[in-house]
Design an enzyme around this catalytic site. Structure first.
Site, PDB file in Angstrom:
ATOM      1  N   SER A   8     -16.681   7.382  22.409  1.00  0.00           N
ATOM      2  CA  SER A   8     -17.878   8.072  22.895  1.00  0.00           C
ATOM      3  C   SER A   8     -17.500   8.938  24.082  1.00  0.00           C
ATOM      4  CB  SER A   8     -18.943   7.060  23.317  1.00  0.00           C
ATOM      5  OG  SER A   8     -19.891   7.730  24.117  1.00  0.00           O
ATOM      6  N   HIS A  33     -17.613  10.469  18.900  1.00  0.00           N
ATOM      7  CA  HIS A  33     -19.025  10.076  19.021  1.00  0.00           C
ATOM      8  C   HIS A  33     -19.663  10.862  20.172  1.00  0.00           C
ATOM      9  CE1 HIS A  33     -22.392   7.239  18.459  1.00  0.00           C
ATOM     10  NE2 HIS A  33     -22.508   7.238  19.785  1.00  0.00           N
ATOM     11  N   ASP A  35     -23.113  11.521  22.323  1.00  0.00           N
ATOM     12  CA  ASP A  35     -24.408  10.939  22.687  1.00  0.00           C
ATOM     13  C   ASP A  35     -25.327  12.000  23.267  1.00  0.00           C
ATOM     14  OD1 ASP A  35     -24.154   8.069  22.107  1.00  0.00           O
ATOM     15  OD2 ASP A  35     -22.480   8.178  23.509  1.00  0.00           O
ATOM     16  N   MET A  37     -28.952  12.830  24.755  1.00  0.00           N
ATOM     17  CA  MET A  37     -30.103  12.159  25.384  1.00  0.00           C
ATOM     18  C   MET A  37     -31.018  13.199  26.026  1.00  0.00           C
ATOM     19  SD  MET A  37     -28.167   8.972  27.194  1.00  0.00           S
ATOM     20  CE  MET A  37     -26.760   8.176  26.410  1.00  0.00           C
ATOM     21  N   HIS A  66     -25.102  11.161  17.843  1.00  0.00           N
ATOM     22  CA  HIS A  66     -26.106  10.110  18.010  1.00  0.00           C
ATOM     23  C   HIS A  66     -27.254  10.684  18.836  1.00  0.00           C
ATOM     24  CE1 HIS A  66     -26.892   5.864  20.040  1.00  0.00           C
ATOM     25  NE2 HIS A  66     -27.935   6.299  19.348  1.00  0.00           N
ATOM     26  N   MET A  68     -30.536  10.548  20.768  1.00  0.00           N
ATOM     27  CA  MET A  68     -31.490   9.694  21.477  1.00  0.00           C
ATOM     28  C   MET A  68     -32.545  10.615  22.066  1.00  0.00           C
ATOM     29  SD  MET A  68     -28.610   7.185  23.067  1.00  0.00           S
ATOM     30  CE  MET A  68     -27.309   8.321  22.595  1.00  0.00           C
ATOM     31  N   MET A 137     -27.148  -0.907  17.591  1.00  0.00           N
ATOM     32  CA  MET A 137     -26.965  -0.768  19.040  1.00  0.00           C
ATOM     33  C   MET A 137     -26.768  -2.148  19.659  1.00  0.00           C
ATOM     34  SD  MET A 137     -27.035   2.449  19.765  1.00  0.00           S
ATOM     35  CE  MET A 137     -26.893   2.199  21.541  1.00  0.00           C
ATOM     36  N   GLY A 142     -28.908   4.645  26.375  1.00  0.00           N
ATOM     37  CA  GLY A 142     -29.151   5.397  27.610  1.00  0.00           C
ATOM     38  C   GLY A 142     -27.933   5.566  28.492  1.00  0.00           C
ATOM     39  N   PHE A 143     -27.082   4.577  28.542  1.00  0.00           N
ATOM     40  CA  PHE A 143     -25.955   4.644  29.472  1.00  0.00           C
ATOM     41  C   PHE A 143     -24.715   3.983  28.885  1.00  0.00           C
ATOM     42  CE2 PHE A 143     -29.849   4.780  31.862  1.00  0.00           C
ATOM     43  CZ  PHE A 143     -29.637   5.865  32.711  1.00  0.00           C
ATOM     44  N   GLY A 144     -23.551   4.489  29.289  1.00  0.00           N
ATOM     45  CA  GLY A 144     -22.293   3.837  28.947  1.00  0.00           C
ATOM     46  C   GLY A 144     -22.047   2.677  29.891  1.00  0.00           C
ATOM     47  N   GLY A 145     -21.067   1.869  29.560  1.00  0.00           N
ATOM     48  CA  GLY A 145     -20.603   0.834  30.483  1.00  0.00           C
ATOM     49  C   GLY A 145     -21.496  -0.378  30.645  1.00  0.00           C
ATOM     50  N   ASP A 175     -22.352   0.253  18.409  1.00  0.00           N
ATOM     51  CA  ASP A 175     -22.279   1.095  19.613  1.00  0.00           C
ATOM     52  C   ASP A 175     -22.815   0.326  20.818  1.00  0.00           C
ATOM     53  OD1 ASP A 175     -22.313   3.192  21.438  1.00  0.00           O
ATOM     54  OD2 ASP A 175     -23.829   4.373  20.374  1.00  0.00           O
ATOM     55  N   GLY A 176     -21.954   0.168  21.832  1.00  0.00           N
ATOM     56  CA  GLY A 176     -22.397  -0.423  23.094  1.00  0.00           C
ATOM     57  C   GLY A 176     -21.573  -1.639  23.489  1.00  0.00           C
ATOM     58  N   GLY A 177     -20.831  -1.495  24.579  1.00  0.00           N
ATOM     59  CA  GLY A 177     -20.072  -2.635  25.098  1.00  0.00           C
ATOM     60  C   GLY A 177     -18.933  -3.098  24.209  1.00  0.00           C
ATOM     61  N   GLY A 195     -16.911   3.747  24.541  1.00  0.00           N
ATOM     62  CA  GLY A 195     -16.829   4.757  25.589  1.00  0.00           C
ATOM     63  C   GLY A 195     -15.946   4.282  26.720  1.00  0.00           C
TER      64      GLY A 195
HETATM   65  C1  DX5 Z   1     -25.350   4.404  24.862  1.00  0.00           C
HETATM   66  C2  DX5 Z   1     -24.490   5.246  23.960  1.00  0.00           C
HETATM   67  C3  DX5 Z   1     -23.123   4.747  23.742  1.00  0.00           C
HETATM   68  C4  DX5 Z   1     -22.264   4.621  24.982  1.00  0.00           C
HETATM   69  C5  DX5 Z   1     -21.305   3.505  24.727  1.00  0.00           C
HETATM   70  O1  DX5 Z   1     -26.653   4.854  24.783  1.00  0.00           O
HETATM   71  O2  DX5 Z   1     -25.092   5.354  22.691  1.00  0.00           O
HETATM   72  O3  DX5 Z   1     -22.444   5.525  22.754  1.00  0.00           O
HETATM   73  O4  DX5 Z   1     -21.563   5.787  25.295  1.00  0.00           O
HETATM   74  O5  DX5 Z   1     -20.602   3.275  25.905  1.00  0.00           O
HETATM   75  P1  DX5 Z   1     -19.794   1.930  26.173  1.00  0.00           P
HETATM   76  O6  DX5 Z   1     -18.784   1.800  25.065  1.00  0.00           O
HETATM   77  O7  DX5 Z   1     -19.191   2.194  27.494  1.00  0.00           O
HETATM   78  O8  DX5 Z   1     -20.792   0.801  26.150  1.00  0.00           O
HETATM   79 ZN    ZN Z   2     -23.976   6.336  21.054  1.00  0.00          ZN
END
Ligand code: DX5
Ligand code: ZN
Length: 212
Positions: A8, A33, A35, A37, A66, A68, A137, A142-145, A175-177, A195
């Site tokens: 991502s 990927h 994102d 938003m 993706h 959002m 998901m 909304g956010f990475g990390g 997707d996510g974590g 990501g």
């Molecule tokens: C969150 C995004 C993800 C995000 C994943 O809304 O859809 O794609 O970038 O980031 P990590 O892998 O850091 O959780």
């Molecule tokens: Zn995503």
């Protein structure tokens, strides 16, 4: 099937996207990927159509976009003309998600559906027959990390079951974590988005760890 890895670029260096996309391709990534938003559907703003078009010019890998955003039907044609290979919408974001999925296919891209962690799988069951991709998901979008939500893994297993039972062909993406710490829960997934884990480590080693 070997797992596909989709870094991502939300966690990449935005001042250097061309080099980042080339570096993940060289490190063994399969998709990019992206994102998108809108500050309404999720409380964050990221990138839009011109950036997808710019990425398309420099990426040898498919773009996995993706969305959002509220009412994605307003922008489907433009995102596909800009170069999205996969275009995924949130079931919660449109009054007519089935029409969106058909529209994505009409413009020649692969159609994906996704859902927030709180949304039950039953909300997308009737759409599965239209989908090329189903994105689970494992964080609130909304956010990475953010931390991986293990309670969402059931959805992946249930999707595998439904796919077999109803002879569907969609890919299952998560997707996510996603990281070396959580990948062991994701044996049933086909595509892993990551990501922070990839962009905060050596890209090649991180991608290899996810493919193991
Ligand atoms: C969150 C995004 C993800 C995000 C994943 O809304 O859809 O794609 O970038 O980031 P990590 O892998 O850091 O959780
Ligand atoms: Zn995503």
């Amino acid at each position: 099937m070997a797992k596909l890895i989709a870094p991502s670029i939300l966690s990449a260096d935005f001042a250097n996207l061309e080099n980042e996309v080339k570096a993940i391709a060289a490190a063994g990534a399969d998709w990019v990927h992206v994102d998108v938003m809108d500050g309404h559907f999720v409380p964050n703003l990221t990138i839009g159509i011109p950036v997808v078009a710019a990425l398309k010019k420099v990426s040898t890998l498919p773009l996995d976009v993706h969305l959002m955003i509220e009412k994605p039907e307003r922008y489907i044609e433009q995102f596909i003309k800009a170069g999205s290979d996969y275009l995924t919408i949130h079931v919660e974001s449109s009054n007519d998600p089935a029409a969106c999925l058909y529209e994505i296919k009409k413009w020649g891209a692969k159609a994906g559906i996704t859902l927030r962690p709180k949304t039950p799988l039953s909300e997308i069951e009737s759409l599965l027959k239209i989908c090329d991709l189903v994105l689970v998901m494992t964080v609130e979008p909304g956010f990475g990390g953010q931390a991986f939500m293990k309670d969402q893994v059931d959805k992946i297993d249930k999707l595998v079951e439904l796919r077999k039972l109803q002879s569907h062909k969609f890919l299952i993406e998560v997707d996510g974590g996603v990281s070396d710490q959580t990948v062991s829960f994701l044996g049933n997934a086909d595509v892993l988005v990551a990501g922070n884990y990839i962009f905060r480590n050596n890209y090649k080693t991180a991608i290899q760890n996810l493919k193991k």
